[in-house]
Design a protein around this motif. Sequence first.
Motif, mmCIF file in Angstrom:
data_model
loop_
_atom_site.group_PDB
_atom_site.id
_atom_site.type_symbol
_atom_site.label_atom_id
_atom_site.label_comp_id
_atom_site.label_asym_id
_atom_site.label_seq_id
_atom_site.Cartn_x
_atom_site.Cartn_y
_atom_site.Cartn_z
ATOM 1 N N LEU A 98 -2.903 -0.171 66.879
ATOM 2 C CA LEU A 98 -4.340 -0.505 66.921
ATOM 3 C C LEU A 98 -5.022 0.134 68.123
ATOM 4 O O LEU A 98 -6.127 0.659 68.024
ATOM 5 C CB LEU A 98 -4.524 -2.029 66.979
ATOM 6 C CG LEU A 98 -4.277 -2.765 65.670
ATOM 7 C CD1 LEU A 98 -4.111 -4.264 65.899
ATOM 8 C CD2 LEU A 98 -5.419 -2.502 64.681
ATOM 9 N N VAL A 99 -4.324 0.091 69.279
ATOM 10 C CA VAL A 99 -4.905 0.710 70.479
ATOM 11 C C VAL A 99 -4.999 2.219 70.270
ATOM 12 O O VAL A 99 -6.029 2.840 70.555
ATOM 13 C CB VAL A 99 -4.074 0.352 71.736
ATOM 14 C CG1 VAL A 99 -4.607 1.089 72.952
ATOM 15 C CG2 VAL A 99 -4.121 -1.156 71.988
ATOM 16 N N TYR A 111 -8.948 -7.779 77.611
ATOM 17 C CA TYR A 111 -8.070 -8.901 77.240
ATOM 18 C C TYR A 111 -8.035 -9.891 78.406
ATOM 19 O O TYR A 111 -8.384 -9.550 79.544
ATOM 20 C CB TYR A 111 -6.650 -8.430 76.869
ATOM 21 C CG TYR A 111 -6.007 -7.497 77.866
ATOM 22 C CD1 TYR A 111 -5.283 -7.979 78.938
ATOM 23 C CD2 TYR A 111 -6.144 -6.118 77.732
ATOM 24 C CE1 TYR A 111 -4.696 -7.124 79.853
ATOM 25 C CE2 TYR A 111 -5.572 -5.250 78.640
ATOM 26 C CZ TYR A 111 -4.841 -5.758 79.703
ATOM 27 O OH TYR A 111 -4.279 -4.910 80.626
ATOM 28 N N ALA A 112 -7.631 -11.095 78.098
ATOM 29 C CA ALA A 112 -7.514 -12.118 79.140
ATOM 30 C C ALA A 112 -6.307 -11.804 80.015
ATOM 31 O O ALA A 112 -5.377 -11.100 79.596
ATOM 32 C CB ALA A 112 -7.328 -13.489 78.486
ATOM 33 N N ALA A 118 2.485 -6.864 77.064
ATOM 34 C CA ALA A 118 2.435 -5.536 76.428
ATOM 35 C C ALA A 118 1.015 -4.955 76.457
ATOM 36 O O ALA A 118 0.856 -3.735 76.394
ATOM 37 C CB ALA A 118 2.925 -5.613 74.984
ATOM 38 N N TYR A 119 -0.018 -5.805 76.552
ATOM 39 C CA TYR A 119 -1.395 -5.275 76.467
ATOM 40 C C TYR A 119 -1.685 -4.206 77.530
ATOM 41 O O TYR A 119 -2.204 -3.142 77.194
ATOM 42 C CB TYR A 119 -2.442 -6.402 76.547
ATOM 43 C CG TYR A 119 -2.365 -7.464 75.473
ATOM 44 C CD1 TYR A 119 -1.815 -7.212 74.214
ATOM 45 C CD2 TYR A 119 -2.861 -8.741 75.712
ATOM 46 C CE1 TYR A 119 -1.764 -8.217 73.245
ATOM 47 C CE2 TYR A 119 -2.808 -9.740 74.741
ATOM 48 C CZ TYR A 119 -2.253 -9.472 73.515
ATOM 49 O OH TYR A 119 -2.195 -10.459 72.556
ATOM 50 N N PRO A 120 -1.386 -4.484 78.823
ATOM 51 C CA PRO A 120 -1.670 -3.423 79.808
ATOM 52 C C PRO A 120 -0.860 -2.156 79.557
ATOM 53 O O PRO A 120 -1.344 -1.044 79.802
ATOM 54 C CB PRO A 120 -1.292 -4.061 81.154
ATOM 55 C CG PRO A 120 -0.604 -5.340 80.851
ATOM 56 C CD PRO A 120 -0.927 -5.729 79.449
ATOM 57 N N ILE A 121 0.351 -2.326 79.061
ATOM 58 C CA ILE A 121 1.222 -1.161 78.868
ATOM 59 C C ILE A 121 0.683 -0.267 77.756
ATOM 60 O O ILE A 121 0.487 0.941 77.934
ATOM 61 C CB ILE A 121 2.675 -1.625 78.553
ATOM 62 C CG1 ILE A 121 3.224 -2.432 79.729
ATOM 63 C CG2 ILE A 121 3.568 -0.433 78.230
ATOM 64 C CD1 ILE A 121 4.553 -3.117 79.458
ATOM 65 N N ILE A 122 0.404 -0.860 76.614
ATOM 66 C CA ILE A 122 -0.037 -0.031 75.484
ATOM 67 C C ILE A 122 -1.431 0.542 75.734
ATOM 68 O O ILE A 122 -1.764 1.620 75.252
ATOM 69 C CB ILE A 122 0.055 -0.787 74.129
ATOM 70 C CG1 ILE A 122 -0.801 -2.052 74.125
ATOM 71 C CG2 ILE A 122 1.491 -1.112 73.800
ATOM 72 C CD1 ILE A 122 -0.677 -2.867 72.825
#
Length: 360
Positions: A98-99, A111-112, A118-122
């Motif tokens: 998606l990113v 994001y919160a 994983a959010y910061p990584i991707i």
Amino acid sequence: MSETSPKLRAELEGIPTYKPGKPAAAGGQAAAYKLSSNENPYPPLPGVMERVTAAVAEFNRYPDMACTALMSELAGRFGVPLSHIATGTGSVGVAQQLVQATSGPGDEVIYAWRSFEAYPIITQISGARSVQVPLTDGDVHDLDAMADAITDRTRLIFVCNPNNPTGTVVRRAELERFLDRVPSDVLVVLDEAYREFIRDPEVPDGVELYRERPNVCVLRTFSKAYGLAGLRVGFAIAHEPVAAALRKTAVPFGVSHIAQEAAIASLEAEDELLGRVGSLVCERQRVSEALRAQGWTVPESQANFVWLRLGERTTEFAEACERHGVVVRPFAGEGVRVTIGETEANDIFLKVAEAFRETK
Ligand SMILES: Cc1ncc(COP(=O)(O)O)c(C=O)c1O
């Protein structure tokens, strides 16, 4: 020959590596329990094992790249068109797709924080910039602040519901108010990896929100409630053109035949699997109440883990757990996330927590 190394993308510099939960044997204990990865403690169901065993015999062949049987099972179950479903190697694989599909250099992903690591990584891999919006004092998504953070560079917003690692949720009215503020060309991803563990009736089913809103995409996984973490299969429900973009960014043949068969067999055995989820929810209740009785502040968790905000004593607490045979997930300086596991494991954790409080 000169000793220069191959040139790599500058964006990769400084990316935190994904830290998997420590394995149970790490403490050198004979009977160690792993409460560090939000896994399902129950072993595979015999019926699922049988399907997997049969599928193993065909691993000389590529899997069905379109995951046709699994997709049609999911489409029927959720009452959505087949073309609105996209599968991937775990929901983290789908999140990365998606990113990749929406964001690149110059773009922003909101994001919160703290949330799923994983959010910061991707986001960084894509070249986009992370915009992290702190959780409220109660460890809940601050949806007003997240909406305020939207700019004309925002491409994607993750809402992790329930949130990993705090277990907290956002409810229907506040989520709808937030979605009303998000421009229709910004994708909102409702990460519902722990959906099946929710008991709060005020938490909306993301699939209902997706139906009305073309910029909402729902992420689900077979890793948690369905106990297939090791087989890597997750999926998204999204409108076109997002679902089509997910098919473009997928790793070809990423979801193995074994994983597809296990997922279908798990859907067929859903009653039994959801019964296990019910038992884990009871354990969550028991553990949360016992911790509160010991004097801990525990945010109301709607997932298969609990969160203790220990601040500076986080590492010390995690080490104490490990010495007694349970491995938890510390976030240094912040707190520990403890998966609800086997009753014996939960009991050990509660004993350590009680003793730790007494030394405070
Ligand atoms: C919030 C959240 N989303 C997604 C995932 C990814 O799970 P999987 O890739 O196994 O589906 C996790 C795993 O811990 C998670 O906590």
